[in-house]
Design a protein around this motif. Structure first.
Motif, mmCIF file in Angstrom:
data_model
loop_
_atom_site.group_PDB
_atom_site.id
_atom_site.type_symbol
_atom_site.label_atom_id
_atom_site.label_comp_id
_atom_site.label_asym_id
_atom_site.label_seq_id
_atom_site.Cartn_x
_atom_site.Cartn_y
_atom_site.Cartn_z
ATOM 1 N N ARG B 98 71.233 -1.629 44.430
ATOM 2 C CA ARG B 98 71.351 -0.171 44.311
ATOM 3 C C ARG B 98 72.718 0.225 43.755
ATOM 4 O O ARG B 98 72.837 1.193 43.011
ATOM 5 C CB ARG B 98 71.111 0.486 45.670
ATOM 6 N N ARG B 99 73.717 -0.566 44.097
ATOM 7 C CA ARG B 99 75.066 -0.289 43.552
ATOM 8 C C ARG B 99 75.100 -0.586 42.056
ATOM 9 O O ARG B 99 75.723 0.131 41.284
ATOM 10 C CB ARG B 99 76.116 -1.138 44.277
ATOM 11 N N LEU B 100 74.382 -1.629 41.670
ATOM 12 C CA LEU B 100 74.330 -1.962 40.232
ATOM 13 C C LEU B 100 73.633 -0.828 39.455
ATOM 14 O O LEU B 100 74.055 -0.457 38.363
ATOM 15 C CB LEU B 100 73.588 -3.284 40.027
ATOM 16 N N LEU B 101 72.580 -0.264 40.077
ATOM 17 C CA LEU B 101 71.838 0.801 39.387
ATOM 18 C C LEU B 101 72.659 2.081 39.243
ATOM 19 O O LEU B 101 72.325 2.953 38.435
ATOM 20 C CB LEU B 101 70.530 1.105 40.136
ATOM 21 N N GLU B 102 73.729 2.175 40.008
ATOM 22 C CA GLU B 102 74.592 3.368 39.902
ATOM 23 C C GLU B 102 75.505 3.305 38.678
ATOM 24 O O GLU B 102 76.133 4.302 38.315
ATOM 25 C CB GLU B 102 75.456 3.510 41.160
ATOM 26 N N LEU B 103 75.566 2.144 38.035
ATOM 27 C CA LEU B 103 76.465 2.014 36.871
ATOM 28 C C LEU B 103 75.882 2.784 35.684
ATOM 29 O O LEU B 103 74.793 2.466 35.205
ATOM 30 C CB LEU B 103 76.637 0.537 36.496
ATOM 31 N N ASP B 104 76.586 3.787 35.215
ATOM 32 C CA ASP B 104 76.060 4.645 34.143
ATOM 33 C C ASP B 104 76.000 3.951 32.794
ATOM 34 O O ASP B 104 75.180 4.312 31.954
ATOM 35 C CB ASP B 104 76.938 5.911 34.021
ATOM 36 N N HIS B 105 76.875 2.989 32.594
ATOM 37 C CA HIS B 105 76.955 2.410 31.245
ATOM 38 C C HIS B 105 75.803 1.427 30.954
ATOM 39 O O HIS B 105 75.603 1.041 29.812
ATOM 40 C CB HIS B 105 78.297 1.685 31.056
ATOM 41 N N LEU B 106 75.044 1.067 31.971
ATOM 42 C CA LEU B 106 73.964 0.091 31.754
ATOM 43 C C LEU B 106 72.775 0.739 31.033
ATOM 44 O O LEU B 106 72.312 1.804 31.420
ATOM 45 C CB LEU B 106 73.468 -0.475 33.085
ATOM 46 N N ASP B 107 72.298 0.051 29.987
ATOM 47 C CA ASP B 107 71.099 0.539 29.278
ATOM 48 C C ASP B 107 69.832 0.059 29.967
ATOM 49 O O ASP B 107 68.806 0.722 29.937
ATOM 50 C CB ASP B 107 71.096 0.018 27.833
ATOM 51 N N GLY B 108 69.902 -1.139 30.512
ATOM 52 C CA GLY B 108 68.705 -1.697 31.126
ATOM 53 C C GLY B 108 69.034 -2.770 32.130
ATOM 54 O O GLY B 108 70.189 -3.211 32.239
ATOM 55 N N VAL B 109 68.018 -3.170 32.881
ATOM 56 C CA VAL B 109 68.219 -4.247 33.861
ATOM 57 C C VAL B 109 67.122 -5.306 33.693
ATOM 58 O O VAL B 109 66.013 -5.009 33.257
ATOM 59 C CB VAL B 109 68.200 -3.752 35.326
ATOM 60 N N ILE B 110 67.500 -6.517 34.051
ATOM 61 C CA ILE B 110 66.560 -7.631 34.094
ATOM 62 C C ILE B 110 66.358 -7.945 35.574
ATOM 63 O O ILE B 110 67.344 -8.180 36.290
ATOM 64 C CB ILE B 110 67.158 -8.886 33.397
ATOM 65 N N ILE B 111 65.115 -7.942 36.009
ATOM 66 C CA ILE B 111 64.838 -8.228 37.421
ATOM 67 C C ILE B 111 64.174 -9.603 37.522
ATOM 68 O O ILE B 111 63.084 -9.818 36.973
ATOM 69 C CB ILE B 111 63.932 -7.134 38.040
ATOM 70 N N ALA B 112 64.850 -10.524 38.168
ATOM 71 C CA ALA B 112 64.309 -11.886 38.333
ATOM 72 C C ALA B 112 64.469 -12.283 39.803
ATOM 73 O O ALA B 112 65.245 -13.170 40.147
ATOM 74 C CB ALA B 112 65.031 -12.862 37.422
ATOM 75 N N THR B 113 63.760 -11.567 40.635
ATOM 76 C CA THR B 113 63.861 -11.760 42.089
ATOM 77 C C THR B 113 62.503 -12.225 42.623
ATOM 78 O O THR B 113 61.522 -12.245 41.876
ATOM 79 C CB THR B 113 64.240 -10.421 42.755
ATOM 80 N N PRO B 114 62.418 -12.569 43.913
ATOM 81 C CA PRO B 114 61.110 -12.914 44.481
ATOM 82 C C PRO B 114 60.097 -11.786 44.286
ATOM 83 O O PRO B 114 60.459 -10.600 44.233
ATOM 84 C CB PRO B 114 61.418 -13.162 45.956
ATOM 85 N N LEU B 115 58.812 -12.172 44.224
ATOM 86 C CA LEU B 115 57.747 -11.238 43.865
ATOM 87 C C LEU B 115 57.711 -9.973 44.714
ATOM 88 O O LEU B 115 57.520 -8.871 44.196
ATOM 89 C CB LEU B 115 56.395 -11.973 43.942
ATOM 90 N N HIS B 116 57.915 -10.114 46.027
ATOM 91 C CA HIS B 116 57.765 -8.946 46.897
ATOM 92 C C HIS B 116 58.815 -7.872 46.641
ATOM 93 O O HIS B 116 58.657 -6.730 47.085
ATOM 94 C CB HIS B 116 57.797 -9.377 48.375
ATOM 95 N N LEU B 117 59.872 -8.227 45.911
ATOM 96 C CA LEU B 117 60.930 -7.253 45.627
ATOM 97 C C LEU B 117 60.749 -6.537 44.289
ATOM 98 O O LEU B 117 61.426 -5.541 44.010
ATOM 99 C CB LEU B 117 62.298 -7.960 45.637
#
Lengths: 79, 417
Positions: B98-117
């Motif tokens: 959630r702290r990472l998602l607060e970063l305004d400069h990010l254009d996108g995210v890559i999610i590579a976590t366990p399935l339930h997340l």
């Protein structure tokens, strides 16, 4: 040790046998192409098979000749 | 100066441009080089989950021009450390996504976590204005899969799921061959993924069992179907241009009785429109047959993992070999005296032809990463790609339901999007 002398005529005879075997193998390839209706390019693409077949024929002929020579010698001894 | 491998790669991809109408994502691979020169086109990404898969994706992203990994996140310190090493310590780090998602400069995210997340993280990321690439499979429940699609559509942000076979040029070629009728109509698909290992990872401390070996527990994982089968069922959906209508399957734990909850072997049948069946199985106690997707039609067979096509009427052997074979058979074969003669219908020994006759085919994971980065640059969602991911992800959940309930499960209209 005894020196072996191979005469020119003997070499010529063996070459004739080899060429004969090669001719037989090529003829067989032509026969196969016609009878199985495959492509004439196989005259080139299957050259390795034709050469292998010629060697097999030559070895067979050689065996027959050796048996013939052996039989001849045995019959001479018997006489 | 552009090196030879790049030229080959561009040429490769250019050859597939004719498919762009039916496969829109093709136009987004290998095309980012010109815009990549412009500093304003720089794409800044955050990585959520720097475990083994996350790090593979990071290494691919680092090969893409004008794309930067500026933040990483993992709540398991050894993974975060490895992620930091890949970025040479330059990326901002956190243990809370959630702290990472607060970063305004990010254009996108890559999610590579366990399935339930996946679902919660994807929804949060889309709602925070980030474009999202999430690893496959989409989610652990039907509701979560649907929610991901709905939030993606509402947010207007791009969503891509890690089904990399969509970007594999051999598969793309195969799809076009099927459309052209090279193998005739598909009458059956047989797919399998066989391994011989326990799927466990070493534990530094016993209390980390569920965190590290999450794949083995139903609370976090859909087992073989979501981890492996999803890839192959996505291919079946893609080729048959439909989701399955019914799924039936049996799964059990017949070898790795080590406390795991997910099946260690599964056997399933996915029935598609036109009474076409896709038979899928996966085991973890034998790897002899490896993995494959066999696409069968009356005129031929495709083996996609091998990248090959086999005609039902292979070209005849050279005449001289046929002649020798016939002579050999007439000399050495036994002659049946009585009763019917029967020749076992064993598989044809025929090498087939390669779908793409090149040695180095671009890596499909790199191409899917490129497509994601380019879709961010273009500010446009790749048409059809979320639907491909959704129907594959849901199909494997239906298979799991069938195996757990031991019944045939019909595709419900409610599952359509």
């Amino acid at each position: 040790m005894k020196d072996l002398m191979i005469k020119g005529s003997q070499i010529e005879l063996e070459l004739k046998y080899i060429l004969g075997c090669l001719a037989a193998a090529i003829t067989l390839n032509i026969y196969a192409i016609i009878s199985y209706q495959t492509k004439w390019i196989e005259m080139l693409t299957q050259l390795h098979v034709t050469l292998a077949l010629a060697i097999v024929f030559y070895i067979l002929v050689l065996c027959i000749r050796l048996i013939a020579v052996g039989a001849k010698r045995l019959s001479k001894k018997g006489n | 100066m552009k090196n030879k491998s790049n030229i080959t790669r561009r040429e490769f991809i250019a050859g597939f441009s004719a498919f762009a109408a039916s496969l829109p994502w093709i136009s987004l691979i290998g095309t980012g080089e010109s815009s990549a020169q412009n500093p304003s086109d720089r794409v800044r990404l955050g990585i959520i989950g720097t475990g083994s898969r996350g790090r593979v994706l990071m290494l691919h992203l680092q090969q893409i021009p004008n794309c930067e990994i500026t933040a990483i996140c993992d709540n398991y310190p050894p993974n975060l450390y490895e992620g930091k090493r890949i970025t040479s310590g330059k990326a901002w780090q956190t243990g809370d996504y959630r702290r990472l998602l607060e970063l305004d400069h990010l254009d996108g995210v890559i999610i590579a976590t366990p399935l339930h997340l996946h679902a919660q993280m994807t929804v949060d990321a889309l709602q925070s204005g980030k474009h999202v690439f999430c690893e496959k499979s989409m989610a652990l429940t039907y509701e979560d899969c649907k929610k991901m699609v709905h939030v993606h559509r509402e947010s207007g942000k791009n969503l891509q799921i890690g089904f990399q076979r969509l970007f594999d040029l051999r598969y793309i070629d195969a799809v076009e061959r099927v459309k052209r009728g090279d193998i005739g109509p598909i009458t059956m698909i047989r797919a399998y993924w066989h391994r011989n290992n326990d799927w466990r990872r070493p534990l530094p401390r016993p209390e980390l069992e569920r965190k590290i070996n999450w794949r083995l527990y139903r609370e976090y994982s859909g087992g073989l179907m979501t981890e492996l089968g999803a890839h192959q069922i996505q291919v079946a959906n893609w080729l048959l241009e439909s989701h399955p209508l019914t799924v039936t399957g049996v799964g059990s734990i017949n070898y790795w009785n080590d406390g795991r909850e997910v099946f260690d072997n599964v056997s399933t049948i996915f029935s598609y429109p036109g009474d076409v069946q896709c038979i899928y199985d996966s085991v973890t106690s034998n790897r002899f047959y490896g993995l494959e997707e066999q696409i069968m039609g009356p005129k031929g067979t495709l083996e996609l993992e091998h990248g090959k096509i086999y005609s039902e009427n292979p070209p005849p052997a050279p005449g001289i070999l046929q002649l020798i074979n016939n002579i050999e058979n007439s000399v050495f074969d036994t002659i049946p005296i009585g009763g019917a003669s029967w020749v076992p219908e064993t598989a044809l020994e025929y090498e087939g032809n390669y779908l793409i006759n090149k040695r180095h085919i671009p890596d499909s994971t790199l191409l899917e990463m490129e497509a994601f980065v380019n879709s961010i640059r273009n500010q446009s969602q790749i048409e059809g790609i979320v639907e491909q991911a959704y129907y594959a992800s849901v199909a494997v959940l239906v298979a799991n339901e069938s195996m757990q309930e031991r019944k045939i499960v019909h595709w419900s209209e409610d599952l359509n999007i």
